[in-house]
Design a protein around this motif. Structure first.
Motif, mmCIF file in Angstrom:
data_model
loop_
_atom_site.group_PDB
_atom_site.id
_atom_site.type_symbol
_atom_site.label_atom_id
_atom_site.label_comp_id
_atom_site.label_asym_id
_atom_site.label_seq_id
_atom_site.Cartn_x
_atom_site.Cartn_y
_atom_site.Cartn_z
ATOM 1 N N VAL A 147 0.835 -1.203 0.000
ATOM 2 C CA VAL A 147 0.000 0.000 0.000
ATOM 3 C C VAL A 147 0.867 1.249 0.000
ATOM 4 O O VAL A 147 0.642 2.195 -0.768
ATOM 5 C CB VAL A 147 -0.962 -0.005 1.203
ATOM 6 N N LEU A 148 1.877 1.277 0.858
ATOM 7 C CA LEU A 148 2.756 2.448 0.930
ATOM 8 C C LEU A 148 3.471 2.677 -0.391
ATOM 9 O O LEU A 148 3.641 3.822 -0.824
ATOM 10 C CB LEU A 148 3.765 2.273 2.061
ATOM 11 N N ALA A 149 3.885 1.610 -1.051
ATOM 12 C CA ALA A 149 4.560 1.755 -2.344
ATOM 13 C C ALA A 149 3.606 2.303 -3.397
ATOM 14 O O ALA A 149 3.993 3.131 -4.237
ATOM 15 C CB ALA A 149 5.120 0.406 -2.793
ATOM 16 N N LEU A 195 -7.063 9.281 -10.486
ATOM 17 C CA LEU A 195 -6.055 9.421 -11.534
ATOM 18 C C LEU A 195 -4.699 9.816 -10.965
ATOM 19 O O LEU A 195 -3.689 9.770 -11.663
ATOM 20 C CB LEU A 195 -6.481 10.480 -12.554
ATOM 21 N N ASN A 196 -4.677 10.200 -9.714
ATOM 22 C CA ASN A 196 -3.474 10.768 -9.108
ATOM 23 C C ASN A 196 -2.588 9.722 -8.437
ATOM 24 O O ASN A 196 -1.606 10.070 -7.798
ATOM 25 C CB ASN A 196 -3.875 11.826 -8.077
ATOM 26 N N GLY A 197 -2.932 8.441 -8.548
ATOM 27 C CA GLY A 197 -2.131 7.409 -7.901
ATOM 28 C C GLY A 197 -2.457 6.034 -8.430
ATOM 29 O O GLY A 197 -3.378 5.840 -9.222
ATOM 30 N N ARG A 198 -1.698 5.045 -7.968
ATOM 31 C CA ARG A 198 -1.870 3.672 -8.434
ATOM 32 C C ARG A 198 -2.779 2.849 -7.519
ATOM 33 O O ARG A 198 -2.978 1.665 -7.750
ATOM 34 C CB ARG A 198 -0.507 2.987 -8.551
ATOM 35 N N GLY A 351 -11.584 -1.466 6.670
ATOM 36 C CA GLY A 351 -11.786 -0.555 7.793
ATOM 37 C C GLY A 351 -10.501 0.142 8.190
ATOM 38 O O GLY A 351 -10.491 1.345 8.471
ATOM 39 N N ASP A 352 -9.395 -0.603 8.218
ATOM 40 C CA ASP A 352 -8.105 0.007 8.546
ATOM 41 C C ASP A 352 -7.672 1.001 7.472
ATOM 42 O O ASP A 352 -7.200 2.097 7.780
ATOM 43 C CB ASP A 352 -7.032 -1.078 8.689
ATOM 44 N N LEU A 353 -7.834 0.631 6.216
ATOM 45 C CA LEU A 353 -7.404 1.510 5.124
ATOM 46 C C LEU A 353 -8.237 2.784 5.069
ATOM 47 O O LEU A 353 -7.743 3.835 4.664
ATOM 48 C CB LEU A 353 -7.480 0.775 3.783
ATOM 49 N N CYS A 354 -9.505 2.692 5.458
ATOM 50 C CA CYS A 354 -10.414 3.840 5.351
ATOM 51 C C CYS A 354 -10.561 4.592 6.669
ATOM 52 O O CYS A 354 -11.560 5.291 6.880
ATOM 53 C CB CYS A 354 -11.797 3.377 4.880
ATOM 54 N N ALA A 668 0.968 4.247 9.225
ATOM 55 C CA ALA A 668 1.254 5.589 9.750
ATOM 56 C C ALA A 668 2.610 6.092 9.297
ATOM 57 O O ALA A 668 2.903 7.284 9.375
ATOM 58 C CB ALA A 668 1.181 5.593 11.268
ATOM 59 N N GLU A 669 3.460 5.211 8.775
ATOM 60 C CA GLU A 669 4.762 5.631 8.263
ATOM 61 C C GLU A 669 4.621 6.570 7.068
ATOM 62 O O GLU A 669 5.559 7.250 6.683
ATOM 63 C CB GLU A 669 5.570 4.404 7.836
ATOM 64 N N SER A 670 3.427 6.612 6.473
ATOM 65 C CA SER A 670 3.251 7.412 5.258
ATOM 66 C C SER A 670 2.744 8.811 5.549
ATOM 67 O O SER A 670 2.251 9.488 4.651
ATOM 68 C CB SER A 670 2.272 6.702 4.315
#
Length: 674
Positions: A147-149, A195-198, A351-354, A668-670
């Protein structure tokens, strides 16, 4: 008796009493065999981490275990008391002692901040005060890293072209002025940000237009791609039914869009490049007797865009496999309702991602980009000076176009935890749409299952009458039309249970409904298999092409005469695969169960004209706000509540589902600042 032996004896007794699975106690015994001097904290933690994984948690939080084991585990009073007594008598009372015992064990790999090593073959991983099974820890790490990548770098599309196409795709969006800004069109914003990301997340409740939005996003992707004819698009969902619904909804929306766009884009021609909607198991290439898939990092999917619906049902291990199998340049779009029940298996990934979805938390740079490509200003309350990169790719759709009536009002009240408002809607709202069965007895429930109720007629009678009638035409086309009508009629009504066992559980109700329909002579049961039996697949079988959650109806094949007694040798189960039918001889179906009643968990990805939510007759830890919300939002036209235990409805709304996970901390690293 040593403390370690006392723990093993207690675990054996608890598994015999059904408080733990036998597998949980066996894992602790395995730990004792592998480490003869294993300490009591290690053995109890080993059993509990296995137990928690079986209940959907990615890990066990040791600090919470010591603070309030009863709340963490959700056990009944006798089980919780036994655990509390064991911990007081045989285990250290403080967290440092537990952590020291685990760190000293050769069975535990200790994760260190900034250390990328994975350890060896240790079956357990300790990360801070969280203890994982290695498989769960590995999946959580992989999901976070992927996800971070994917959100690390923006795609930087040409803003002028995007604005022109978004205005064509959303002509109804009202223009804004500084004096009186219009409401933000969240659907248009979702397309612009995607459109702004993968990787993009589009979440929202029923009727908020998730598939409507993603169809326009597909048209936008075709429009701005320099070689749209080469764009490879995949559609997927956790279940066959959800996949078929996704395909049908997108096909319908794209058909409407072609008329809207006219000659600006050959959308109808480009839409032929969209592959068939598939289950995630099918798309990834499930293999018998293994957790691994054919598609992986070494053998990635041949896709440029992947749209996955009902993402709340995707468990941690499946999300890890999916992300690993995607090419680096593939654009992933996840659709789902973050407020629904989490997946049956471990994890609550959507739920975690959102987690920031409702707040928005868009950085000034994101707001400026959104203004440029959509012509709309994101209100200050949805902006933040510091937020995750993932939040910049997440949009929550907030306006329901289908659930504005009584069912939608009830769902909103439940989602707020407002038991008083929800109860008033059920008791004093539109009776033909919302209803609470009073008194909630089995006889009344069976009458409802057979014939429906005023305002929601039918029950299971209609589909069984079609079974009795037989095909209108004797040819293959007539037979397929008849089977399709039966499957459609069956899908109009469903009993959804909170639990599998007990008086109002799915197992008992299936037997009771079966008996009631037999007494009404709507079906003739001769043994396990009979004509008209609805079945739900409970285990993936790649060789047969059936997957967990698929629902079919058992019928005689086409050339059997209507007067022929169906036998298990001749009967087949017919399943809908989008516009097509597929069938399997019942003799080959080993893992199925009758599906007059099913659990709410199993209903995710489905909708029914009339949904009956059956709550148990006694307290249960599964009674949560998310379960009730999910049950209500399966209903399209009518909803009935059967509350077997008077306080059950209010208590469910007061209890939220919480799953132990470390994914949020890893994501949270992002964090970024403006």
């Amino acid at each position: 008796m040593t403390a370690a032996l006392a723990v093993l004896a207690a675990l054996k007794q608890w598994s015999e009493q059904g408080w733990l699975r036998r597998l949980d106690a066996a894992f602790a015994r395995f730990a004792a065999e592998q480490q003869p001097d294993a300490t009591a904290p290690l053995l109890l933690a080993a059993a509990l981490v296995a137990h928690m994984e079986g209940r959907g948690h990615s890990c066990v939080e040791l600090d919470l275990l010591l603070q309030d084991s009863e709340a963490l585990l959700g056990w009944k009073a006798d089980a919780a008391g036994a655990l509390r007594q064991l911990m007081q008598e045989q285990l250290p009372p403080d967290l440092p002692s537990w952590l020291a015992a685990l760190r000293a064990s050769p069975l535990v790999w200790v994760e260190q901040a900034g250390d990328d090593r994975q350890g060896g073959a240790e079956p357990l991983v300790l990360s801070g005060s969280k203890l994982y099974l290695r498989r769960m820890w590995s999946c959580e790490q992989k999901v976070a890293a992927q996800v971070l990548a994917r959100v690390a770098e923006a795609e930087k599309p040409q803003q002028v072209d995007v604005r022109r196409w978004l205005d064509l795709l959303f002509p109804e969006a009202a223009p804004q002025s500084e004096v009186e800004p219009a409401d933000l069109d969240w659907q248009k914003l979702a397309c612009g940000l995607a459109l702004n990301g993968r990787m993009s997340l589009i979440t929202g409740g029923p009727g908020t237009g998730k598939t409507y939005t993603v169809a326009r996003l597909l048209a936008l992707l075709f429009a701005v791609d320099p070689e749209p004819q080469r764009l490879r698009v995949g559609l997927a969902a956790p279940t066959g039914k959800a996949a078929a619904r996704l395909k049908q909804a997108i096909d319908s929306a794209l058909g409407d869009l072609q008329t809207q766009l006219g000659s600006n884009l050959p959308l109808q021609q480009l839409a032929t490049q969209i592959g068939p909607a598939r289950t995630l198991h099918s798309m990834l290439g499930a293999r018998p007797d293994t957790r691994k898939f054919k598609a992986d990092a070494a053998h990635p999917l041949a896709l440029d865009v992947l749209i996955v619906d009902e993402a709340s049902m995707i468990h941690l291990e499946m999300m890890s496999a999916l992300l690993e199998a995607l090419p680096a340049g593939c654009r992933l779009i996840l659709l789902g309702d973050k407020d629904q029940l989490a997946s049956v298996e471990a994890g609550a990934v959507l739920g975690d991602l959102c987690t920031d979805a409702e707040l928005g938390r868009y950085l000034p740079a994101t707001a400026a980009y959104a203004q440029a490509v959509t012509g709309q200003a994101i209100a200050p309350e949805y902006q933040a000076s510091q937020a995750s990169k993932l939040a910049q790719q997440t949009v929550m759709l907030r306006r329901s176009h289908r659930f504005g009536g009584p069912i939608g009002q009830l769902a909103l009240a439940v989602n707020r935890g407002d038991a008083r408002a929800a109860s008033e809607l059920l008791r004093f709202g539109e009776r033909e749409i919302l209803h609470e069965l009073q008194p909630p007895n089995l006889a009344a429930l069976l009458r409802l299952a057979v014939q429906g109720r005023p305002g929601a007629e039918g029950g299971y009678r209609r589909y069984l009458e079609l079974v009795k009638q037989g095909p209108a035409q004797p040819d293959a086309a007539g037979f397929e039309q008849w089977v399709g009508q039966i499957l459609t009629a069956f899908e109009r009504f469903r009993l959804l249970c909170a639990v599998r066992e007990g008086q109002f559980g799915a197992i008992v109700l299936n037997q009771a409904v079966e008996q009631a329909l037999s007494e009404q002579r709507l079906l003739v049961k001769r043994g396990e298999w009979y004509e008209g039996r609805p079945v739900m697949v409970t285990r993936n079988d790649v060789s047969l092409g059936v997957f967990n959650g698929d629902i079919g109806i058992v019928l005689r094949p086409q050339r059997e005469s209507a007067g022929t007694e169906g036998s298990a040798q001749r009967l087949r189960a017919y399943f809908s695969d989008g516009a097509k039918l597929r069938s399997v001889a019942v003799s080959r179906l080993a893992d199925v169960e009758t599906a007059f009643a099913m659990t709410v968990h199993k209903s995710q990805g489905s909708e029914f004209e009339h949904t009956v939510l059956v709550l148990p007759t006694e307290p249960s830890r599964v009674l949560t706000r998310e379960l009730v919300y999910t049950g209500i939002t399966r209903a399209r036209k009518a909803f009935t509540l059967v509350n077997g235990w008077p306080p059950g409805f209010a208590k469910a709304l007061a209890q939220r589902t919480r799953r132990a996970s470390g994914l949020l901390e890893r994501l949270a690293e992002s964090r970024e600042q403006s």
